[in-house]
Enzyme design. Sequence first.
Site, PDB file in Angstrom:
ATOM      1  CG  ASP A 269      45.759 -42.563  60.028  1.00 51.96           C
ATOM      2  OD1 ASP A 269      45.158 -43.696  59.276  1.00 51.96           O
ATOM      3  OD2 ASP A 269      45.905 -43.012  61.377  1.00 51.96           O
TER       4      ASP A 269
ATOM      5  CE  LYS B 224      39.833 -49.260  61.976  1.00 51.24           C
ATOM      6  NZ  LYS B 224      39.456 -49.624  63.284  1.00 51.24           N
TER       7      LYS B 224
ATOM      8  CD1 TRP C 292      42.760 -43.951  66.706  1.00 51.62           C
ATOM      9  CD2 TRP C 292      44.534 -45.026  66.676  1.00 51.62           C
ATOM     10  NE1 TRP C 292      42.669 -45.278  66.890  1.00 51.62           N
ATOM     11  CE2 TRP C 292      43.747 -45.870  67.076  1.00 51.62           C
ATOM     12  CE3 TRP C 292      45.981 -45.603  66.365  1.00 51.62           C
ATOM     13  CZ2 TRP C 292      43.971 -47.269  67.590  1.00 51.62           C
ATOM     14  CZ3 TRP C 292      46.279 -46.810  67.070  1.00 51.62           C
ATOM     15  CH2 TRP C 292      45.253 -47.717  67.523  1.00 51.62           C
TER      16      TRP C 292
END
Lengths: 356, 356
Positions: B168, B192, B101
Amino acid sequence: MKKHNFSAGPCILPEEVLNKASQAILNFNNNNLSLIEISHRSEPFINVMNEAKSLVRELLNIPTGYSILFLQGGASLEFLMTPYNLLSLNGTCGYINTGIWSKKAIHEAKSIGTTLIIADSSDKNYSYIPENINSQEQLDYLHYTSNNTIYGTQFKDYPKTDSILVCDMSSDIFSKKIDVSKFGLIYAGAQKNMGPAGTTLVIVKDNILGRTGRKIPTMLDYTTHINKDSMFNTPPVFSIYVSMLTLKWLKGKGGVEYIEQINNQKAQKLYEEIDRNVLFKGLVKDKDRSNMNVTFKLNNKELESVFDSLCKTVGINGLKGHRSVGGYRASLYNALPLKSVEVLVKTMQNLEKNNK
Amino acid sequence: MKKHNFSAGPCILPEEVLNKASQAILNFNNNNLSLIEISHRSEPFINVMNEAKSLVRELLNIPTGYSILFLQGGASLEFLMTPYNLLSLNGTCGYINTGIWSKKAIHEAKSIGTTLIIADSSDKNYSYIPENINSQEQLDYLHYTSNNTIYGTQFKDYPKTDSILVCDMSSDIFSKKIDVSKFGLIYAGAQKNMGPAGTTLVIVKDNILGRTGRKIPTMLDYTTHINKDSMFNTPPVFSIYVSMLTLKWLKGKGGVEYIEQINNQKAQKLYEEIDRNVLFKGLVKDKDRSNMNVTFKLNNKELESVFDSLCKTVGINGLKGHRSVGGYRASLYNALPLKSVEVLVKTMQNLEKNNK
């Protein structure tokens, strides 16, 4: 009391779709897991994505050579992705300006490159569709908005052009037959005839991509999403699932051909009443009237509060016109039953009876 | 049988949230309309948006001077929006590379301007968090990924920097206390600890915006969304509503302080078993172990099918490791009960008993 939901979007969805969606939140496919707590890379969701795509392909009779994508960001992000993907470095694109959504699309295109306005109906507050559009210019593409939700106008034919035709069909896709082969790119936010807000349908002809010489950011590049089957990143699972259910419902009803007839009936019934009833008046040019969004007003503004409360009494919801136009707007999307139009017409007649 | 859902995301959500979401699809606020068929500009939905924002502010104790946004496009679109909004025309930005990511974020930043890698753990397949990060460079911002879902590593402290800190936090936001005042920009995909896929939370310090000299496309400009209160275009209604419900659930439980304790307990219990059980081995450096995603493997690969079927028998779901790492990954997000961890630990112990 069940409402008669004339909301312009997000808007009414079929009751059986809502029931299935509600159930899938609790237990999806009898797997004892919620639809929204499973991996998007699990087989059950991949099946949903594939079924959604195949329903789009079937319902719109899409020829080979086109990709179908479910993205995020609404039509507003497509306004940017369109020129990024289709406007070459020294090229020119053309736009037909039929309202606020066209204007926003034009604004984004101008930020990317040379943008011509090919036709424009802003002189009369977008109350008509420009006639005899026949773009002869050398354009990388010609963009238009097929249905203008705010004003209640709709293209009855495709603009004539030798360029790649691009269309924002957010508010009338799946409401009538279209000839996809005439288009290079079609996009539509889900929240009218397809499903809940949160996903955008993109139908793009593969061989028009990769020609601009432009560096495209990853997420704005259609090729990224084509290569990853709309799963480059986590897709909006719920919105895609409910869109799939809605398309399945449409197929079960008889598809786009069937719903087009019903939509014609609904619109005709309401326009007839607007034209007949001495209290009301339509807002746009007759031949450009939309079958999706019917705009009208009371000749006597003082009757508005009476009409509003009559509407409330019978459960009519979402009839207020857009602030830039005023008056009323009845949105007659696919899932709105004919019955709701009949209730509205009856209410207009009752107002007339008491106020002649 | 109710599943023990260890899925890495989209992931388990609280049962009471799923029940309320399911009900709202049928009839929202007892208004006889579905949540997903009302206008996003109607009062009921504006109330949802405001409540969601105010819960974020309260749960994370966000100081004044920060805006809270609910956008679309996931962290992947934020990878692009970050440099667009914060990297000045001749400036430099810095990134800490702790996994796939981070790498994707770096890729997008490089497409916009000069990008330095300040620290990097790719040499050992991202199995640790780089130490003693102390960026002295003149950076427009320093970006990192607080929790690395795929590898199971997590920052236990904030990187030291004089630059604007950007994070992030997709996979650990709301799982523990954070000091928002240390950050210029925080973003997180919902799927999440916050809600279903389809919306992205952005927390941005207002006074860091508008400084780059860069022309930013409308939809990629945080200012667009701040000015329109996340309603520049139709927001992902359902995802925001369910996020609001999840945050309300978290507040009811005792907030981030409470859940952090439970999350610590869950992780400790599982790591203890991994370290104790002779059949298993953790995959990352001890001190960098994530409390959200616990990665481990069997020393003897041949036992995998036995373990997998034991897991299946007790209703364990989503334990497969990411393909780039292999082995197992147990994601212990907020909504996963301690009970599920106990079932997993017990299953590991049963495997050991039969295979010593």
